[in-house]
Scaffold this motif. Structure first.
Motif, PDB file in Angstrom:
ATOM      1  N   GLU A   1       0.857  -1.183   0.000  1.00 24.32           N
ATOM      2  CA  GLU A   1       0.000   0.000   0.000  1.00 24.32           C
ATOM      3  C   GLU A   1       0.892   1.231   0.000  1.00 24.32           C
ATOM      4  O   GLU A   1       1.946   1.230   0.634  1.00 24.32           O
ATOM      5  N   PRO A  52      -7.629   3.182  -3.428  1.00 23.70           N
ATOM      6  CA  PRO A  52      -9.057   2.844  -3.432  1.00 23.70           C
ATOM      7  C   PRO A  52      -9.446   1.833  -2.367  1.00 23.70           C
ATOM      8  O   PRO A  52     -10.539   1.904  -1.821  1.00 23.70           O
ATOM      9  N   GLU A  53      -8.561   0.888  -2.065  1.00 23.32           N
ATOM     10  CA  GLU A  53      -8.823  -0.078  -1.004  1.00 23.32           C
ATOM     11  C   GLU A  53      -7.540  -0.312  -0.217  1.00 23.32           C
ATOM     12  O   GLU A  53      -6.471  -0.485  -0.801  1.00 23.32           O
ATOM     13  N   THR A  55      -7.645  -1.762   7.253  1.00 26.30           N
ATOM     14  CA  THR A  55      -8.262  -0.835   8.200  1.00 26.30           C
ATOM     15  C   THR A  55      -7.257  -0.222   9.161  1.00 26.30           C
ATOM     16  O   THR A  55      -7.600   0.669   9.912  1.00 26.30           O
ATOM     17  N   TRP A  96     -17.792   4.426  10.382  1.00 23.88           N
ATOM     18  CA  TRP A  96     -18.468   4.555   9.100  1.00 23.88           C
ATOM     19  C   TRP A  96     -19.894   5.043   9.308  1.00 23.88           C
ATOM     20  O   TRP A  96     -20.631   4.525  10.151  1.00 23.88           O
ATOM     21  N   HIS A 123     -16.483  -2.442   8.202  1.00 22.53           N
ATOM     22  CA  HIS A 123     -15.757  -2.514   6.930  1.00 22.53           C
ATOM     23  C   HIS A 123     -14.420  -3.211   7.155  1.00 22.53           C
ATOM     24  O   HIS A 123     -13.637  -2.800   8.009  1.00 22.53           O
ATOM     25  N   GLU A 124     -14.175  -4.257   6.387  1.00 17.38           N
ATOM     26  CA  GLU A 124     -12.884  -4.941   6.485  1.00 17.38           C
ATOM     27  C   GLU A 124     -11.781  -4.128   5.822  1.00 17.38           C
ATOM     28  O   GLU A 124     -10.617  -4.242   6.186  1.00 17.38           O
ATOM     29  N   LEU A 125     -12.155  -3.317   4.832  1.00 18.67           N
ATOM     30  CA  LEU A 125     -11.191  -2.480   4.126  1.00 18.67           C
ATOM     31  C   LEU A 125     -11.634  -1.024   4.187  1.00 18.67           C
ATOM     32  O   LEU A 125     -12.826  -0.729   4.331  1.00 18.67           O
ATOM     33  N   THR A 180     -12.411   1.940   2.131  1.00 21.55           N
ATOM     34  CA  THR A 180     -12.761   2.207   0.739  1.00 21.55           C
ATOM     35  C   THR A 180     -13.214   3.656   0.629  1.00 21.55           C
ATOM     36  O   THR A 180     -14.359   3.992   0.926  1.00 21.55           O
ATOM     37  N   SER A 212      -9.349  10.087  -1.236  1.00 20.70           N
ATOM     38  CA  SER A 212      -8.881   9.127  -2.224  1.00 20.70           C
ATOM     39  C   SER A 212      -7.681   9.700  -2.962  1.00 20.70           C
ATOM     40  O   SER A 212      -7.606  10.916  -3.203  1.00 20.70           O
TER      41      SER A 212
END
Length: 433
Positions: free
Chosen positions: A93, A128-129, A132, A148, A154-156, A158, A239
């Motif tokens: 990442e 984009p992904e 966490t 959120w 959310h696992e990721l 986004t 983003s």
């Protein structure tokens, strides 16, 4: 079962009758056990709060951080990724950190009517992904929790184009919580010398979890003095699609490369060869923390043995004093035919009840003291001026150590007390009276 119940009731009766002697004994036990447990509690709490963010990190993480990007550093990053992938499965990442200077006309009005100018915004530009867990440029550990707005787990992370995650205090300060579809438009100067304007839809809120300054700290300082430094500047996740140089001017920025691999130790060594101090590894930090904790455990064990010896001497003296106060009673009982076993059992019950009760009182006192310690700890800022959360913690190792010490002292001294109660020279005791 009936005789045992009678003996216990008799033990309580004798405790009441001899409450002065047993009260002095209880004070010694309470202070001794409170000293031991308080020491263990303090050491564990201090260590836990010092290392909690390190152990919260993903142990597969290896990172490299740059304040500037050059062709040479990019080439080294590519070599590092290539060698990491050769060792096995590896995901990467890349996150950009920057500061956005806003248009000076941007401001908002607080609920009490005071006008506050929006300071520069710390932007974390994410792919984009991504996982966490992510890092702030100045905080420890992950730096942030993400809440959120859709209420889902959310696992990721986004964050799509035109979307943003905004610091929670900043979100409420702008009044965006009152909107059905929270959006925010901000503007400023871009790298081309022109201006930019970007509208983002808020999809998540950020909340600091590492004790560093947040926007509410900035706001308090600003309203009090009319000025504030960069501590507490609001933070946003955007983003990377919204973070091209043409969108805004990058006053200060750097980028970080994160690698997630099962071969973190080998990749960490490579990263240190290529980037020196710019490289960091979660598993290396965790290993250093474990080594420090291991050393602390050894020190704690030695100090516990020293405290235990000191407690043993005090308890032996206190039990002897309590026994001397009962010598006439013991002599009479022996004279009228009471068996040695009945006297042993009587004093065993009494001593166990005293020590168990005193231990519970000591635990209660230490618990209350720990709560006060937590309050005082969170009341004052640390050396960096941040208010940290204090998590009270007692490790299983310390619990086991305290339980072993308490049970050993209870068993040993209860048996000694009971045994010494039978070593009575009946005639000598009665003549003494």
């Amino acid at each position: 079962m009936r005789p045992r119940k009678s003996k216990l009731l008799h033990a309580f009766t004798m405790l009441r009758r001899n409450r002065r002697s047993y009260l002095l004994l209880s004070v010694t036990i309470v202070l001794s056990f409170a000293l031991l447990l308080g020491y263990l509690f303090y050491m564990d709490t201090a260590s836990y709060n010092k290392y909690k963010y390190i152990f919260a990190m993903n142990e597969e993480l290896v990172g490299v951080s740059h304040h500037t990007t050059t062709a040479a550093s990019t080439q080294l990053e590519e070599q590092l990724i290539s060698k990491a992938e050769a060792l096995g499965s590896c995901s990467t990442e890349r996150i950009f950190y920057t500061t956005v200077e806003l248009d000076s006309a941007d401001s908002y009005v607080t609920e009490d009517g005071q006008q506050v100018y929006i300071p520069p915004i710390s932007v974390i530009a994410v792919p984009p992904e991504m996982g966490t867990q992510f890092f702030s440029s100045t905080g420890e550990g992950s730096g942030w929790d993400i809440l959120w707005l859709d209420g889902e787990e959310h696992e990721l992370i986004t964050i799509g184009q035109g979307e943003a995650a905004m610091e929670e205090d900043f979100f409420y300060a702008l009044g965006l919580d009152k909107l059905d579809e929270p959006e925010w438009t901000f503007s400023g100067e871009n790298d081309d010398g022109g201006t930019f304007s970007l509208t983002v839809r808020i999809v998540a809120l950020l909340r600091r979890n590492d004790g560093t300054a947040d926007f509410s700290d900035y706001l308090d300082a600003y309203l009090a003095t009319g000025d504030a430094d960069q501590s507490g500047w609001p933070t946003m996740l955007l983003s990377q699609l919204d973070c091209s140089p043409g969108n805004y001017a990058r006053g200060y920025w750097h980028d970080s490369l994160y690698l997630y691999t099962a071969h973190a130790e080998e990749v960490s060594q490579l990263a240190e060869q290529y980037f020196g101090d710019s490289a960091f590894s979660a598993v290396e930090a965790q290993n250093e923390a474990r080594q420090a904790l291991q050393t602390q455990m050894q020190t704690k064990a030695l100090l516990t043995v020293a405290i235990l010896l000191m407690l043993g001497i005090n308890l032996y003296s206190s039990f002897n004093n309590a026994l001397n106060d009962r010598k006439f009673e013991i002599g009479v009982k022996r004279a009228i035919g009471a068996s040695a076993w009945s006297i042993i059992r009587q004093f065993l019950y009494e001593s166990v009840l005293v020590m168990l009760g005193s231990t519970l009182v000591a635990v209660g006192l230490v618990t209350d003291g720990a709560i006060v310690y937590k309050y005082v700890y969170e009341l004052y800022p640390n050396e960096y001026g941040y208010y940290n959360e204090c998590v009270l913690y007692l490790s299983p190792y310390s619990i086991g150590m305290f339980a072993a010490c308490a049970l050993t002292l209870i068993a040993v001294f209860s048996l000694i007390f009971a045994w010494k109660s039978t070593r009575v020279e009946i005639v000598a005791y009665l003549k003494a009276e």
